[in-house]
Write a protein that holds these residues in place. Structure first.
Motif, short mmCIF file in Angstrom:
data_model
loop_
_atom_site.label_atom_id
_atom_site.label_comp_id
_atom_site.label_asym_id
_atom_site.label_seq_id
_atom_site.Cartn_x
_atom_site.Cartn_y
_atom_site.Cartn_z
N THR A 311 0.83 -1.20 0.00
CA THR A 311 0.00 0.00 0.00
C THR A 311 0.87 1.25 0.00
N THR A 315 1.13 3.99 -3.05
CA THR A 315 0.84 5.38 -2.71
C THR A 315 2.02 6.28 -3.04
N ALA A 347 -0.87 6.31 3.30
CA ALA A 347 -1.21 4.89 3.23
C ALA A 347 -1.96 4.44 4.48
N VAL A 380 -5.49 2.53 -1.60
CA VAL A 380 -4.81 3.50 -2.48
C VAL A 380 -5.83 4.47 -3.09
N ARG A 425 -5.17 4.18 -8.15
CA ARG A 425 -4.54 5.37 -7.56
C ARG A 425 -4.69 6.57 -8.48
#
Length: 612
Positions: A311, A315, A347, A380, A425
Motif C-alpha cells: 500500500t 501510494t 497509506a 490506495v 490510484r
C-alpha cells in the motif's frame, strides 16, 4: 591528545557522538578480559607482561574503569604498543563497536562497522549473514564488561549464564536473580576469562557433595568445555566489496539458511534508512509497525506486513511487486527523500478508510477478506479520494465483489495486479481533483468471467470466503430465533476461522464437501453435527429460511436438502451480482475453486460422525 585518542574522537564525529577524553582513562580501560588473554597468546614475546595483565584482570570492573593505565610502576605503561595494534580486538575497531552500541539511539546492537582503508578513508561494513551470532557475542561481552547502557524493554537480555547442573550437558539461561547465582551457574564473562573460570571452580570445591546437583567432576568438565569453546571461538569473515545492492540481497538469500528470515519491508527499510537527516532518518519498518498498530486497534485483525508495504509503495508511486532492490534504493534516494513519511501517513489513512468501507460491505475482518490486495486497492483509492461520491463508491463496490467472485487476484500475475492498483490510484487522484468517476476500469473489464460456485468448502479459497461474506451480509437467526448480525458472524470467524461454520451432515454424498453442507455455528460449544442438534430441537420456519434450509426439513433425505441448499446459494449469488449491475450467466454446476489464501482447512474430525 594521543594519536589513539584522536582516532577515537574522529570516529565519534563520524557517528555524530560527543567524545570526552579524560586524563586518567584510556581505551584499554574498556577492553574485555578476553582481549588481554588473547593478546598474550598471540606471540611468545607478549607473555613477559603476564604479571601486569594479571594484576589488571584481578581488579573489579569499577576499579579498572578509573585506573590510570599510564601510571608508572604498575607495568601497564610498559606493555608493548604491538599488543594494541596487533591484537585480535584491534583497539580502534573495538572502540567503533562499543561506540556504535552505546551511542546509537536503538535498543539493539548495530550490525554495521567502520573500516579504514590504506588511504585513511572510512567505509561502512554491513553484516549480511551472522547478525544473530555476532549480536549475541558482542552483547554478552559488552554487558558483562559493564559497557552497555541498560535500556529497552529487557535490559538484562545480555546477562547470560551457563548452568552446568541443568539438563544432560548444562544449559545457557537467564537467571531471575543473577546476584544469587549458584557456583555452577556461571556468567559467560567469567567463562571467557581463565582467571574467572578458576575462581568459579574454586567455589565448587568449597561445597559439600550433597549440595551439588551432580558430581563435582561432571560440573567442572562441563564448565571447562564451554570455557574452551568460548575462548577458542573464531568468526569466519568474507567481505563483499561492491555497491550493487542486488548482489547484497542475493548473497544474503544464499547465506541465510537457519537464521530468522528478513522481511521485505525490513530489507526495504535497511536500503532506505539513510533518507532524511542523520538524526531524523525515516525508518520504513517502524512506520509499518505504527500502521499495523493502528489497524490492530480497529479490531480488523492481524494484517500482513506486505499488505502495508505494498500500500505504501503504490501510494508513493512505486511498483509494489518490483524485486530490483538496487533500482528502488536509487530512486528513493534520488527523488523521494522528502515524500516517504508523507506517503506512509497517506497509506495509513487509506487503510483505515478501507476498513470502514469493507465493514459497510459486511466484511468485518481480515479472515473474512478474500484477498489482501482488495484492501490495498481500496486503500490506495481512499488515500487520494477520502470521501468518494456515490458513483465512485459504486465503482469500488463492483470492483471489490468482482475480484472476489472471479478469483482475480489468485491468477499469479503481478504485472496485472500492479497495473490495476496503479489505475485505482491515478483515477482516484483525477476524481479528487474534480473529474467525474468513470463507469469502469480498463484493467478489470466488467465482463471478466466468474469462478463457478465452489464444489468444496475450503477457507483457503478466496472464492469460498466471498460466498461466506455474502451469507453474512444476508444475515441469519441464532438458535433462540434472534437476529445474527454480520458483525457477530465476523467476530466468530475472526476468532475461530473455518470452525465458525458448522457441518450439517457427515454422510456419504458428493455434496458433503460443498459449502451447502455448512451453516453458521449457532450451537455454541456443542460439537455435534448440525443435523443431530436440529433434530433434537426442531427449528422454526423462520430459522430454516434464514439458513436456506427447507421447511419442514426431511432429515432422512440429506442429499435432497444439500442439493436444494446449493441451488439457493447459487441463486443468491446471481441475484446479488445483478443488483450490482453485472449480467452473470446462470449455471447450477459447481466446480473446484483455486486455493489461493493461507488459512487452516476445516477438519471433519472435529465433528460427530453419527450416521442413521
Amino acid at each position: 591528545m594521543s594519536d589513539a585518542a584522536a582516532r577515537v574522537v574522529k570516529l565519534c564525529d563520524n557517528h555524530d557522538l560527543t567524545a570526552i577524553i579524560l586524563s586518567k582513562r584510556a581505551a584499554e580501560n574498556y577492553l574485555p578480559d578476553c582481549w588481554w588473554m588473547e593478546a598474550q597468546s598471540l606471540a611468545p614475546c607478549n607473555r613477559k607482561w603476564t604479571d601486569a595483565i594479571d594484576r589488571l584482570l584481578a581488579m573489579s570492573p569499577e576499579a579498572r574503569d578509573f585506573q590510570d593505565m599510564g601510571a608508572s610502576g604498575q607495568g601497564w605503561k610498559r606493555i608493548p604498543k604491538g599488543i594494541e595494534d596487533g591484537g585480535p580486538y584491534h583497539l580502534e575497531r573495538f572502540a567503533a563497536y562499543v561506540l556504535a552500541r552505546t551511542g546509537a539511539e536503538r535498543a539493539g546492537v548495530r550490525t554495521d562497522l567502520d573500516r579504514r582503508d590504506p588511504a585513511g578513508d572510512l567505509h561502512m561494513l554491513v553484516v549480511l549473514d551472522g547478525q544473530q551470532r555476532l549480536t549475541t557475542l558482542a552483547g554478552v561481552l559488552l554487558q558483562d564488561a559493564g559497557l552497555t547502557r541498560e535500556e529497552g524493554p529487557d535490559p538484562d537480555r545480555w546477562r547470560v549464564f551457563f548452568d552446568a547442573g541443568d539438563g544432560e550437558d548444562g544449559v545457557f539461561t537467564h537467571l531471575a536473580e543473577p546476584a544469587n547465582a549458584r557456583p555452577w551457574q556461571v556468567s559467560l564473562h567469567h567463562l571467557m576469562s581463565t582467571r574467572g573460570f578458576f575462581d568459579q571452580v574454586g567455589k565448587l570445591y568449597h561445597l559439600g557433595d550433597d549440595a551439588l546437583p551432580v558430581q563435582r567432576d561432571v560440573l567442572i568438565e562441563r564448565l571447562q568445555q564451554v570455557s574452551r569453546a568460548l575462548q577458542s571461538y573464531k568468526v569466519p569473515v568474507t567481505e563483499f566489496r561492491t555497491d550493487d545492492l542486488n548482489l547484497a540481497v542475493e548473497s544474503f538469500a544464499r547465506l541465510n539458511r537457519k537464521g530468522i528470515s528478513i522481511a521485505a519491508d525490513e530489507m526495504f527499510s535497511a536500503l532506505t534508512y539513510v533518507i532524511g537527516t542523520t538524526n531524523h532518518a525515516f525508518d520504513v519498518a517502524r512506520g509499518i509497525d505504527r500502521v499495523l498498530d493502528a489497524v490492530r486497534a480497529t479490531g480488523f485483525g492481524e494484517v500482513d506486513r506486505m499488505v502495508v508495504l505494498r500500500t505504501f509503495l503504490v501510494t508513493a508511486g512505486l511498483d509494489p511487486f518490483r524485486t530490483d532492490w538496487t533500482r528502488i534504493g536509487k530512486e528513493l534516494r534520488a527523488r523521494l527523500a522528502k515524500d516517504l513519511p508523507e506517503a506512509i501517513t497517506r497509506a495509513e489513512r487509506g487503510l483505515l478508510r478501507a476498513i470502514q468501507f469493507l465493514r459497510a460491505e459486511h466484511i468485518h475482518n481480515e479472515r473474512m477478506l478474500p484477498y489482501g490486495l482488495q484492501l490495498i486497492g481500496l486503500a490506495v483509492w481512499l488515500a487520494e479520494d477520502p470521501t468518494p461520491s456515490d458513483k465512485a463508491s459504486h465503482l469500488l463496490r463492483k470492483w471489490l465483489w468482482l475480484t472476489g467472485f472471479a478469483s482475480w487476484f489468485g491468477q499469479g500475475n503481478p504485472s496485472r495486479y500492479a497495473r490495476l492498483l496503479a489505475e485505482l490510484r491515478d483515477v482516484a487522484k483525477a476524481v479528487a481533483s474534480g473529474e467525474d468517476a468513470p463507469e469502469a476500469l480498463s484493467s478489470l473489464p466488467w465482463t471478466t468471467p466468474l469462478t463457478p460456485f465452489p464444489s468444496r468448502f475450503d477457507f483457503r479459497s478466496a472464492r469460498v470466503r466471498t460466498l461466506v461474506c455474502l451469507l453474512a451480509r444476508r444475515g441469519a437467526l441464532d438458535a433462540e430465533g434472534r437476529e445474527l448480525a454480520s458483525a457477530e458472524v465476523g467476530a466468530r470467524i475472526l476468532q475461530h476461522g473455518p470452525a465458525a461454520m458448522r457441518t450439517l451432515w457427515t454422510g456419504d454424498d458428493r455434496r458433503t464437501k460443498s459449502p451447502a453442507n455448512r451453516m453458521f455455528n449457532v450451537f455454541g460449544e456443542d460439537r455435534r453435527q448440525a443435523r443431530t442438534q436440529l433434530r433434537a430441537s426442531p427449528p422454526s420456519e423462520e430459522f430454516c429460511r434464514s439458513h436456506l434450509l427447507p421447511f419442514p426439513p426431511r432429515w432422512t433425505d440429506m442429499s435432497a436438502i444439500l442439493e436444494q441448499r446449493e441451488r439457493e446459494m447459487m441463486d443468491l449469488e446471481a441475484a446479488f451480482l445483478v443488483d450490482l449491475g453485472f449480467s452473470p450467466s446462470v449455471s447450477h454446476a459447481a466446480a473446484d475453486s483455486p486455493i489461493d489464501r493461507e488459512d487452516e482447512p476445516i477438519q471433519l474430525t472435529l465433528f460427530d460422525g453419527e450416521e442413521d
